[in-house]
Design a protein around this motif. Sequence first.
Motif, PDB file in Angstrom:
ATOM      1  N   GLU A 230       0.844  -1.193   0.000  1.00  0.00           N
ATOM      2  CA  GLU A 230       0.000   0.000   0.000  1.00  0.00           C
ATOM      3  C   GLU A 230       0.878   1.241   0.000  1.00  0.00           C
ATOM      4  N   SER A 242       3.136   7.244   3.434  1.00  0.00           N
ATOM      5  CA  SER A 242       2.882   6.082   4.285  1.00  0.00           C
ATOM      6  C   SER A 242       2.789   4.840   3.407  1.00  0.00           C
ATOM      7  N   TYR A 243       3.222   3.729   3.946  1.00  0.00           N
ATOM      8  CA  TYR A 243       3.228   2.492   3.176  1.00  0.00           C
ATOM      9  C   TYR A 243       3.043   1.309   4.108  1.00  0.00           C
ATOM     10  N   VAL A 244       2.619   0.205   3.517  1.00  0.00           N
ATOM     11  CA  VAL A 244       2.426  -1.035   4.261  1.00  0.00           C
ATOM     12  C   VAL A 244       3.316  -2.092   3.632  1.00  0.00           C
ATOM     13  N   ARG A 249       2.929  -4.340   8.264  1.00  0.00           N
ATOM     14  CA  ARG A 249       3.350  -3.235   9.118  1.00  0.00           C
ATOM     15  C   ARG A 249       3.245  -1.918   8.356  1.00  0.00           C
ATOM     16  N   ARG A 250       2.593  -0.920   8.961  1.00  0.00           N
ATOM     17  CA  ARG A 250       2.450   0.392   8.340  1.00  0.00           C
ATOM     18  C   ARG A 250       3.533   1.332   8.878  1.00  0.00           C
ATOM     19  N   GLU A 251       4.183   2.039   7.961  1.00  0.00           N
ATOM     20  CA  GLU A 251       5.230   2.982   8.342  1.00  0.00           C
ATOM     21  C   GLU A 251       5.017   4.296   7.591  1.00  0.00           C
ATOM     22  N   THR A 252       5.608   5.359   8.135  1.00  0.00           N
ATOM     23  CA  THR A 252       5.500   6.688   7.521  1.00  0.00           C
ATOM     24  C   THR A 252       6.880   7.319   7.445  1.00  0.00           C
TER      25      THR A 252
END
Length: 467
Positions: A230, A242-244, A249-252
């Motif tokens: 994502e 932001s990415y998954v 796990r989602r990170e920014t």
Amino acid sequence: MSAAPKHEQYDVVVIGAGPAGLAATTATARAGLSTLLLDENAGPGGQVWRAIDATPVKNEALLGADYWSGAEIARAARDSGAEIIHRATVWSLDRNLELGVSVGGGSAFIKAKRVIIATGAQERPFPIPGWTLPGVMTAGAAQTMLKSSGLVPDGPTVRAGQGPLLWLLAAQILRLGGRIDRVLDTTPRANYLAALPHAFAFMTSLYFVKGLAMMREVRAKVKVTTGVTELAAGTNRLESVSYVTAGGRRETLPVELLLLHHGVVPNVNLAMAAGVEHRWNELQLCWTPVLDADGNSSLPGIAIAGDGAGIGGAQAALWRGRIAAERAIKALRPTAKVSDLSPQLKRAERGRAFLDILFKPAKQFRIPQGDTIVCRCEEITAKDVLDSVAIGATGPNQLKAYRRTGMGPCQGRLCGLTVTELMAEARGKSPQEIGYYRLRAPVKPIMLSELASLPKSDEATKAVVRG
């Protein structure tokens, strides 16, 4: 270089001065055919060899040997005796091989005995949340700035997407002292297994050693996150991405510049508007023209060469251009001797299936949902398209009446594929069944004053005055 076409008719008109167009121009002109090359850029090279005659980046190691190989190809076309016009907009082509061309604020119609369309590729739409925000650019746009002006990012920068250009641009930016904070690779992990049967052909191709070296060069300097599922760039302004990851796990990441790339697809607008038959390509997920082995289209006298015939890369484009040129020579000079160049083309295309399968973009990055913008020109969202389908829109052309998609300045270039796939999924049909926009001249934006400058017969003038 001419300011406008010198003649009303030519043996061969070539459209596009990338690898295929330059190669075709050189071959037909050297064969003694009157040849006109029309290109919308300021100089030759297309995207692959953009600004090859004018780039301020003079250190050959920075852009690589593949880029500089274009200098000799461009020089050969220039010395071939062909008439070459840059900053020329070809906005019309019909079945009678009459072209509408605008140069320097004026327009004209010219005739050809053969037309070779070499308009190349364009970047695939990458419709994620925030892709229209200031600070979000395509990799191709960033590479244009790099080659034309030597400009590279110096603030927090993230490269996101997949495909060979992802690694090439990253390597070039780093060589020129630019900044890349992270590479977010969206290549689906399942693609690696799917591409495995074609790995041997790829490992013995022109691409393998060069590609591996580029990836190692970038990975040595930049953190690469693979398996990204994502992406989002925000809603009002670009402050972060932001990415998954594949693990959920989602990170920014804070960012000032986001460079997106999702591969390239054929630039089909001119050929489609002319009436050339196209089919949906399930492997490359795009429209490609129906061609014979020599690049001849469904319309007599019109051939298509280079990536506009299907994505194959610069070397394949060169051979496709030469093959189309030789067929034009044979058609106009039946006694001329031509060579069989198919073995060279086959060698240049070796390994292409591996790349097509490996870098086949994931569904979620091709078919957006909700409030993600699909049509940038008219600011139409995925929800707007689906709502139109729910009340009866059956295809892209009917959707124009509901939402004006594809009717802005880009004329569908940035939304056409997305609209087709989005409607196909919503209606449970194939992209081939859904179809594409019905394209008409002018296929590029031109001024009314340019149309008004067209030569007019006395009969036409009197008809307007009487009206």
